[in-house]
Design a protein around this motif. Structure first.
Motif, PDB file in Angstrom:
ATOM      1  N   CYS A  95       0.816  -1.221   0.000  1.00  0.00           N
ATOM      2  CA  CYS A  95       0.000   0.000   0.000  1.00  0.00           C
ATOM      3  C   CYS A  95       0.852   1.274   0.000  1.00  0.00           C
ATOM      4  CB  CYS A  95      -0.925   0.015   1.211  1.00  0.00           C
ATOM      5  SG  CYS A  95      -2.077  -1.380   1.259  1.00  0.00           S
ATOM      6  N   PHE A  96       0.328   2.287  -0.679  1.00  0.00           N
ATOM      7  CA  PHE A  96       0.958   3.601  -0.760  1.00  0.00           C
ATOM      8  C   PHE A  96      -0.069   4.689  -0.453  1.00  0.00           C
ATOM      9  CE2 PHE A  96       2.676   0.835  -4.097  1.00  0.00           C
ATOM     10  CZ  PHE A  96       4.045   0.935  -3.936  1.00  0.00           C
ATOM     11  N   SER A  97       0.451   5.892  -0.244  1.00  0.00           N
ATOM     12  CA  SER A  97      -0.392   7.088  -0.165  1.00  0.00           C
ATOM     13  C   SER A  97       0.174   8.132  -1.120  1.00  0.00           C
ATOM     14  CB  SER A  97      -0.407   7.652   1.253  1.00  0.00           C
ATOM     15  OG  SER A  97      -1.067   8.914   1.297  1.00  0.00           O
ATOM     16  N   GLU A  98      -0.702   8.981  -1.646  1.00  0.00           N
ATOM     17  CA  GLU A  98      -0.238  10.089  -2.484  1.00  0.00           C
ATOM     18  C   GLU A  98       0.470  11.157  -1.652  1.00  0.00           C
ATOM     19  OE1 GLU A  98      -3.583  11.687  -4.518  1.00  0.00           O
ATOM     20  OE2 GLU A  98      -3.845   9.953  -5.841  1.00  0.00           O
ATOM     21  N   SER A 117       8.748   7.360   5.784  1.00  0.00           N
ATOM     22  CA  SER A 117       7.903   7.277   4.600  1.00  0.00           C
ATOM     23  C   SER A 117       8.826   7.205   3.394  1.00  0.00           C
ATOM     24  CB  SER A 117       6.990   8.511   4.527  1.00  0.00           C
ATOM     25  OG  SER A 117       6.377   8.616   3.266  1.00  0.00           O
ATOM     26  N   ILE A 118       8.660   6.144   2.596  1.00  0.00           N
ATOM     27  CA  ILE A 118       9.533   5.922   1.428  1.00  0.00           C
ATOM     28  C   ILE A 118       8.782   6.323   0.171  1.00  0.00           C
ATOM     29  CG2 ILE A 118      10.899   4.233   0.145  1.00  0.00           C
ATOM     30  CD1 ILE A 118      10.969   2.509   2.681  1.00  0.00           C
ATOM     31  N   GLY A 119       9.366   7.226  -0.604  1.00  0.00           N
ATOM     32  CA  GLY A 119       8.747   7.703  -1.835  1.00  0.00           C
ATOM     33  C   GLY A 119       9.170   6.885  -3.043  1.00  0.00           C
ATOM     34  N   PHE A 120       8.206   6.223  -3.694  1.00  0.00           N
ATOM     35  CA  PHE A 120       8.461   5.394  -4.872  1.00  0.00           C
ATOM     36  C   PHE A 120       7.995   6.118  -6.133  1.00  0.00           C
ATOM     37  CE2 PHE A 120       8.255   2.443  -1.383  1.00  0.00           C
ATOM     38  CZ  PHE A 120       9.113   1.407  -1.709  1.00  0.00           C
ATOM     39  N   SER A 121       8.721   5.943  -7.215  1.00  0.00           N
ATOM     40  CA  SER A 121       8.337   6.525  -8.494  1.00  0.00           C
ATOM     41  C   SER A 121       7.089   5.832  -9.035  1.00  0.00           C
ATOM     42  CB  SER A 121       9.475   6.383  -9.511  1.00  0.00           C
ATOM     43  OG  SER A 121       9.018   6.666 -10.816  1.00  0.00           O
ATOM     44  N   LYS A 122       6.019   6.602  -9.209  1.00  0.00           N
ATOM     45  CA  LYS A 122       4.785   6.025  -9.759  1.00  0.00           C
ATOM     46  C   LYS A 122       5.006   5.572 -11.193  1.00  0.00           C
ATOM     47  CE  LYS A 122       1.033   8.663 -10.451  1.00  0.00           C
ATOM     48  NZ  LYS A 122       0.512   8.512 -11.828  1.00  0.00           N
ATOM     49  N   GLU A 123       5.792   6.306 -11.942  1.00  0.00           N
ATOM     50  CA  GLU A 123       6.038   5.958 -13.342  1.00  0.00           C
ATOM     51  C   GLU A 123       6.766   4.621 -13.469  1.00  0.00           C
ATOM     52  OE1 GLU A 123       6.508   8.947 -12.058  1.00  0.00           O
ATOM     53  OE2 GLU A 123       5.029  10.139 -13.175  1.00  0.00           O
ATOM     54  N   VAL A 124       7.768   4.385 -12.610  1.00  0.00           N
ATOM     55  CA  VAL A 124       8.507   3.122 -12.655  1.00  0.00           C
ATOM     56  C   VAL A 124       7.582   1.958 -12.299  1.00  0.00           C
ATOM     57  CG1 VAL A 124      10.383   1.786 -11.612  1.00  0.00           C
ATOM     58  CG2 VAL A 124      10.740   4.196 -12.190  1.00  0.00           C
ATOM     59  N   LYS A 131       3.479  -3.739 -18.505  1.00  0.00           N
ATOM     60  CA  LYS A 131       4.088  -4.673 -19.453  1.00  0.00           C
ATOM     61  C   LYS A 131       3.104  -5.784 -19.782  1.00  0.00           C
ATOM     62  CE  LYS A 131       8.885  -3.854 -18.097  1.00  0.00           C
ATOM     63  NZ  LYS A 131      10.098  -4.426 -17.460  1.00  0.00           N
ATOM     64  N   LYS A 132       3.146  -6.249 -21.000  1.00  0.00           N
ATOM     65  CA  LYS A 132       2.179  -7.239 -21.484  1.00  0.00           C
ATOM     66  C   LYS A 132       2.145  -8.482 -20.609  1.00  0.00           C
ATOM     67  CE  LYS A 132       0.757  -9.647 -25.689  1.00  0.00           C
ATOM     68  NZ  LYS A 132       1.066  -9.915 -27.119  1.00  0.00           N
ATOM     69  N   SER A 133       3.300  -8.907 -20.133  1.00  0.00           N
ATOM     70  CA  SER A 133       3.386 -10.139 -19.358  1.00  0.00           C
ATOM     71  C   SER A 133       3.217  -9.916 -17.851  1.00  0.00           C
ATOM     72  CB  SER A 133       4.738 -10.821 -19.607  1.00  0.00           C
ATOM     73  OG  SER A 133       5.797  -9.958 -19.223  1.00  0.00           O
ATOM     74  N   SER A 134       2.906  -8.689 -17.451  1.00  0.00           N
ATOM     75  CA  SER A 134       2.864  -8.373 -16.022  1.00  0.00           C
ATOM     76  C   SER A 134       1.732  -9.121 -15.314  1.00  0.00           C
ATOM     77  CB  SER A 134       2.691  -6.872 -15.810  1.00  0.00           C
ATOM     78  OG  SER A 134       2.611  -6.564 -14.430  1.00  0.00           O
ATOM     79  N   ILE A 135       2.000  -9.526 -14.083  1.00  0.00           N
ATOM     80  CA  ILE A 135       0.979 -10.178 -13.256  1.00  0.00           C
ATOM     81  C   ILE A 135       0.539  -9.240 -12.128  1.00  0.00           C
ATOM     82  CG2 ILE A 135       1.801 -12.501 -13.758  1.00  0.00           C
ATOM     83  CD1 ILE A 135       3.182 -12.426 -10.966  1.00  0.00           C
ATOM     84  N   PHE A 136       0.938  -7.970 -12.205  1.00  0.00           N
ATOM     85  CA  PHE A 136       0.644  -7.005 -11.153  1.00  0.00           C
ATOM     86  C   PHE A 136      -0.298  -5.912 -11.636  1.00  0.00           C
ATOM     87  CE2 PHE A 136       4.802  -8.756 -10.131  1.00  0.00           C
ATOM     88  CZ  PHE A 136       4.636  -9.116  -8.808  1.00  0.00           C
ATOM     89  N   ARG A 137      -1.020  -5.343 -10.686  1.00  0.00           N
ATOM     90  CA  ARG A 137      -1.857  -4.171 -10.937  1.00  0.00           C
ATOM     91  C   ARG A 137      -1.467  -3.073  -9.952  1.00  0.00           C
ATOM     92  NH1 ARG A 137      -8.048  -6.213 -10.996  1.00  0.00           N
ATOM     93  NH2 ARG A 137      -8.361  -3.958 -11.131  1.00  0.00           N
ATOM     94  N   LEU A 138      -1.369  -1.845 -10.438  1.00  0.00           N
ATOM     95  CA  LEU A 138      -1.204  -0.675  -9.576  1.00  0.00           C
ATOM     96  C   LEU A 138      -2.463   0.150  -9.735  1.00  0.00           C
ATOM     97  CD1 LEU A 138       0.652   1.050  -7.711  1.00  0.00           C
ATOM     98  CD2 LEU A 138       1.379   2.261  -9.789  1.00  0.00           C
ATOM     99  N   GLU A 139      -3.239   0.286  -8.658  1.00  0.00           N
ATOM    100  CA  GLU A 139      -4.545   0.920  -8.745  1.00  0.00           C
ATOM    101  C   GLU A 139      -4.694   2.022  -7.704  1.00  0.00           C
ATOM    102  OE1 GLU A 139      -6.861   0.378 -10.919  1.00  0.00           O
ATOM    103  OE2 GLU A 139      -6.496  -1.615 -11.764  1.00  0.00           O
ATOM    104  N   ARG A 140      -5.246   3.141  -8.161  1.00  0.00           N
ATOM    105  CA  ARG A 140      -5.643   4.189  -7.225  1.00  0.00           C
ATOM    106  C   ARG A 140      -6.953   3.769  -6.566  1.00  0.00           C
ATOM    107  NH1 ARG A 140      -6.347  10.582  -8.837  1.00  0.00           N
ATOM    108  NH2 ARG A 140      -6.478  11.390  -6.685  1.00  0.00           N
ATOM    109  N   GLU A 216      -5.109   6.516  -0.986  1.00  0.00           N
ATOM    110  CA  GLU A 216      -4.330   5.288  -1.107  1.00  0.00           C
ATOM    111  C   GLU A 216      -4.219   4.770  -2.539  1.00  0.00           C
ATOM    112  OE1 GLU A 216      -4.320   0.763   0.862  1.00  0.00           O
ATOM    113  OE2 GLU A 216      -5.778   2.274   1.519  1.00  0.00           O
ATOM    114  N   TRP A 217      -3.079   4.137  -2.820  1.00  0.00           N
ATOM    115  CA  TRP A 217      -2.860   3.329  -4.020  1.00  0.00           C
ATOM    116  C   TRP A 217      -2.453   1.940  -3.557  1.00  0.00           C
ATOM    117  CZ3 TRP A 217      -2.118   4.931  -9.412  1.00  0.00           C
ATOM    118  CH2 TRP A 217      -2.473   6.279  -9.640  1.00  0.00           C
ATOM    119  N   ARG A 218      -2.712   0.942  -4.395  1.00  0.00           N
ATOM    120  CA  ARG A 218      -2.355  -0.419  -4.050  1.00  0.00           C
ATOM    121  C   ARG A 218      -1.668  -1.124  -5.210  1.00  0.00           C
ATOM    122  NH1 ARG A 218      -7.980  -2.083  -0.949  1.00  0.00           N
ATOM    123  NH2 ARG A 218      -7.409  -1.225   1.081  1.00  0.00           N
TER     124      ARG A 218
END
Length: 319
Positions: A95-98, A117-124, A131-140, A216-218
């Protein structure tokens, strides 16, 4: 550049930095587990209600129409309920927060303001998930009222009904070639379960309106977190299933670890920064009650080969 922030106590936060990995935790062991069942079991009632309002020919287990629909929905409800009860149905979530410096987050997730609080690049992160083969979702996370929740359930139930209208005919024409074959009923049942599980996974991008301040983002798996020991331990092998099934198993195989407490064990899985993008971390914020000296943190980051990370101290008033 947009950042998403993960709040944690020092032990967990520096564990992330030490491992150079995100730790996705079993949502069943968190306060957010309710979101996994946000549309359950109401989705079953809504499907039956919509079917009864506009019936079509439906067969299952030597039954017809409403009786058949009630039967397959009941069997699916029992199956899904047992999967929830025994811990088989879950997901691994991070979990993340904006917001980088929010009092409620410091209090709730960062040891009463003593953590980081660790800041992660949303773009990365998005590049990884897109990616086409990705098994992950990043959702707001969408924060919804109970009325909106009912609207979403209705919309999802309509999709299930639409799929069901021609599903048996498609199964017979393309797979079993025999309407009376028991395999036809089995495949119909499995398809329903797959649709219900997808709906429940999708519910992870929703939360009750009262939590909207969190922004939150997940990050989570597109499929459920499979826990069958035969599948996720031992040698790598191929299993056939729905889209992303074998890819998800390949990621989980021999990677699931456990946090041990006095009365429980909590599964988690690491997603290495090298699997996401080495430059995924951009900032570190020290909480309002964190005593770490800036120079000490700079030395720590240098020793762990982190470069160009901005260090900030919370400006939040803490009472």
């Amino acid at each position: 550049m947009s950042l998403l922030y993960h709040y944690a106590n020092n032990h967990k936060g520096f564990g992330i930095l030490d491992d150079k990995a995100i730790r996705l935790s079993d949502i069943r062991k968190s306060n957010d587990y309710e979101e996994l069942i946000l549309f359950y079991p109401d989705i079953f009632d809504e499907i039956l209600k919509l079917y009864n309002s506009s019936q079509f020919k439906f067969q299952y287990n030597n039954q017809n129409d409403e009786e058949a629909m009630r039967s397959i929905l009941h069997e699916s409800y029992i199956y899904i309920s047992e999967s929830i009860e025994n811990g088989d149905f879950s997901n691994f979530v991070f979990c993340f927060s904006e917001k980088e410096d929010m009092l409620s987050q410091w209090r709730g997730y960062a040891d009463d303001g003593q953590g980081i609080s660790i800041g992660f690049s949303k773009e990365v992160l998005e590049d990884k998930c897109n990616k086409k083969s990705s098994i992950f979702r990043l959702e707001r996370v969408n924060y919804i009222t109970d009325e909106k929740r009912k609207e979403i359930i209705n919309k999802m139930a309509r999709k299930v009904i639409k799929e069901f209208k021609g599903l048996r005919k498609w199964i017979v024409s393309n797979i079993t070639l025999d309407d009376l074959s028991p395999d036809t009923d089995v495949l119909l049942f499995l398809n329903l379960n797959s649709m219900i599980r997808s709906i429940m996974i999708d519910s992870l991008k929703y939360k009750k309106i009262g939590f909207k301040e969190e922004k939150e983002w997940r990050l989570f798996l597109s499929n459920q977190a499979y826990k069958n020991p035969e599948w996720v331990t031992g040698k790598d092998c191929y299993y056939r299933g729905s889209n992303g099934f074998s890819e998800t198993l390949s990621f989980l195989r021999n990677k699931i670890e456990f946090n041990i407490t006095d009365n429980n064990i909590s599964p988690y899985v690491r997603l290495l920064f090298s699997e996401i993008g080495d430059s995924v971390i951009k900032e570190i914020w020290l909480g309002p009650k964190n005593c770490i000296a800036i120079k000490d943190l700079e030395l720590y980051l240098s020793q762990h080969q982190y470069n160009d990370i901005k260090i900030c101290r919370s400006e939040t008033s803490y009472c």
